[in-house]
Write an enzyme that holds these catalytic residues in place. Sequence first.
Site, PDB file in Angstrom:
ATOM      1  N   GLU A  63       0.817  -1.354   0.071  1.00 26.55           N
ATOM      2  CA  GLU A  63      -0.089   0.010   0.071  1.00 26.55           C
ATOM      3  C   GLU A  63       0.853   1.350  -0.024  1.00 26.55           C
ATOM      4  O   GLU A  63       0.470   2.405  -0.605  1.00 26.55           O
ATOM      5  CB  GLU A  63      -0.850  -0.079   1.178  1.00 26.55           C
ATOM      6  CG  GLU A  63      -1.886  -1.212   1.089  1.00 26.55           C
ATOM      7  CD  GLU A  63      -1.437  -2.234   2.391  1.00 26.55           C
ATOM      8  OE1 GLU A  63      -2.081  -2.964   3.024  1.00 26.55           O
ATOM      9  OE2 GLU A  63       0.031  -2.597   2.054  1.00 26.55           O
ATOM     10  N   CYS A  89      -2.354  -3.712   7.218  1.00 31.19           N
ATOM     11  CA  CYS A  89      -1.991  -3.761   8.474  1.00 31.19           C
ATOM     12  C   CYS A  89      -2.256  -2.527   9.394  1.00 31.19           C
ATOM     13  O   CYS A  89      -2.434  -1.517   8.804  1.00 31.19           O
ATOM     14  CB  CYS A  89      -0.676  -3.969   8.791  1.00 31.19           C
ATOM     15  SG  CYS A  89       0.555  -2.549   8.294  1.00 31.19           S
ATOM     16  N   ALA A 168      11.391 -36.341  -9.019  1.00 33.60           N
ATOM     17  CA  ALA A 168      11.472 -36.522 -10.555  1.00 33.60           C
ATOM     18  C   ALA A 168      11.260 -37.981 -10.886  1.00 33.60           C
ATOM     19  O   ALA A 168      12.289 -38.747 -10.115  1.00 33.60           O
ATOM     20  CB  ALA A 168      12.745 -35.932 -11.201  1.00 33.60           C
ATOM     21  N   ARG A 198      12.803 -23.790  -6.041  1.00 33.45           N
ATOM     22  CA  ARG A 198      13.688 -23.447  -4.981  1.00 33.45           C
ATOM     23  C   ARG A 198      13.634 -21.847  -4.710  1.00 33.45           C
ATOM     24  O   ARG A 198      13.709 -21.499  -3.278  1.00 33.45           O
ATOM     25  CB  ARG A 198      15.067 -23.752  -5.566  1.00 33.45           C
ATOM     26  CG  ARG A 198      15.306 -25.294  -5.404  1.00 33.45           C
ATOM     27  CD  ARG A 198      16.719 -25.689  -5.809  1.00 33.45           C
ATOM     28  NE  ARG A 198      17.144 -27.056  -5.763  1.00 33.45           N
ATOM     29  CZ  ARG A 198      18.233 -27.594  -6.159  1.00 33.45           C
ATOM     30  NH1 ARG A 198      19.243 -26.781  -6.638  1.00 33.45           N
ATOM     31  NH2 ARG A 198      18.662 -28.886  -6.241  1.00 33.45           N
ATOM     32  N   LEU A 218      22.065 -27.767  -3.952  1.00 34.55           N
ATOM     33  CA  LEU A 218      20.759 -27.298  -3.322  1.00 34.55           C
ATOM     34  C   LEU A 218      20.562 -25.873  -3.283  1.00 34.55           C
ATOM     35  O   LEU A 218      20.033 -25.115  -2.209  1.00 34.55           O
ATOM     36  CB  LEU A 218      20.443 -27.922  -1.916  1.00 34.55           C
ATOM     37  CG  LEU A 218      20.380 -29.566  -2.159  1.00 34.55           C
ATOM     38  CD1 LEU A 218      20.305 -30.016  -0.436  1.00 34.55           C
ATOM     39  CD2 LEU A 218      19.301 -30.112  -2.888  1.00 34.55           C
ATOM     40  N   GLY A 287      15.163 -38.641  -1.253  1.00 37.66           N
ATOM     41  CA  GLY A 287      14.868 -39.992  -1.834  1.00 37.66           C
ATOM     42  C   GLY A 287      13.781 -40.412  -1.332  1.00 37.66           C
ATOM     43  O   GLY A 287      12.948 -39.683  -0.591  1.00 37.66           O
TER      44      GLY A 287
END
Length: 354
Positions: A63, A89, A168, A198, A218, A287
């Site tokens: 805003e 808020c 996958a 990610r 990662l 896994g």
Amino acid sequence: MIEPKNSAMSTRTDADWMQLAILEARKGIGLTSPNPTVGAVIVKNDQLLAKGWHTGAGKPHAERVAIASAKEQGIDISGSTIYVTLEPCSSHGRTPPCTAGIIEANITRVVYGAEDPNPQHQGSAKIVLDKAGISVSTCVQKGDCERLIRAFSKKQRTGLPWVIIKSAISLDGRITRPPGEGQWLTSPESREIVQKLRHESDAIITGGNTIRKDNPSLTVRSKNLANKEQPWRLILTTRNGKPLPTDALVFTDKYSDRTLIQEDGDLHAALEKLGSLGCNQVMVEAGGKLLGAFLDAKLVDEVAIFYAPLITGGPDSGFAGLPNQFKLSDQEFTQIGDDVLLRALISSESTVSN
């Protein structure tokens, strides 16, 4: 930024303007934790005057960004309507309350989509704005606006982040190929989507076996995504298990200070730890055994499964040891090259099998 008025513009409804605010909010996905993503647009006489989105915690809310944008352009927004995806808020935190900014700007109508999920603040904006003589409309495009903040909402309710499990899988349900055939099941295009997932997440959880076998980084590496702090990397392992390799990428790269270890393997404790660090959304890349454990513990909110057009006969299955049955809802199938991505929510109707 006064958008020209035309015949199409003159017929726009509150829902139409809110969709523009939603587009603004989406620009902040993955960037705002522990805050929610929020967008706002300011409209007067069927003309778009200004817009804004929240870019990160501690920075101005959507805003105030929109109001400041109008001011910088010398646009008079008195008597205008502001459309906001989330209830403004009304309390002073790291930034001043948006309700005060709206009142100071002489905006005369406020339309918001989702209510504040924090029960201590929910509905407070309407009370403050009503008292100031400002017209308020709520719950416009509520479903779409709530979807934007579902991770934030869960964190507010439970203290735990939203959990996505990503995998996958080949057509025969395998996540690995036979030795000597290479690492990847899916296409480069699908791997780019993984980068986006990610980027949307505040942390990535994996298991010790994945670190030992695959040595993943990662990290978010795509040049097509906005810069952000790398997600936390949390490794679940056991005290009595095989030691983690000290030369693994997650311990030796320049983001090693973003790597955490949960030695007792407690999934709930791992999520609590990440929640305490301000994570709204986390993704589990691991896994089949660890993915199955998260599902069995009923800690998963969403799945993102990439199906590759392969029958590999590989040794590792996508999901291991599932005594529970899981129903999916809100399924979305997307073809990505030769692959198919399924994103879906874990249904609240999931049942335990006999």
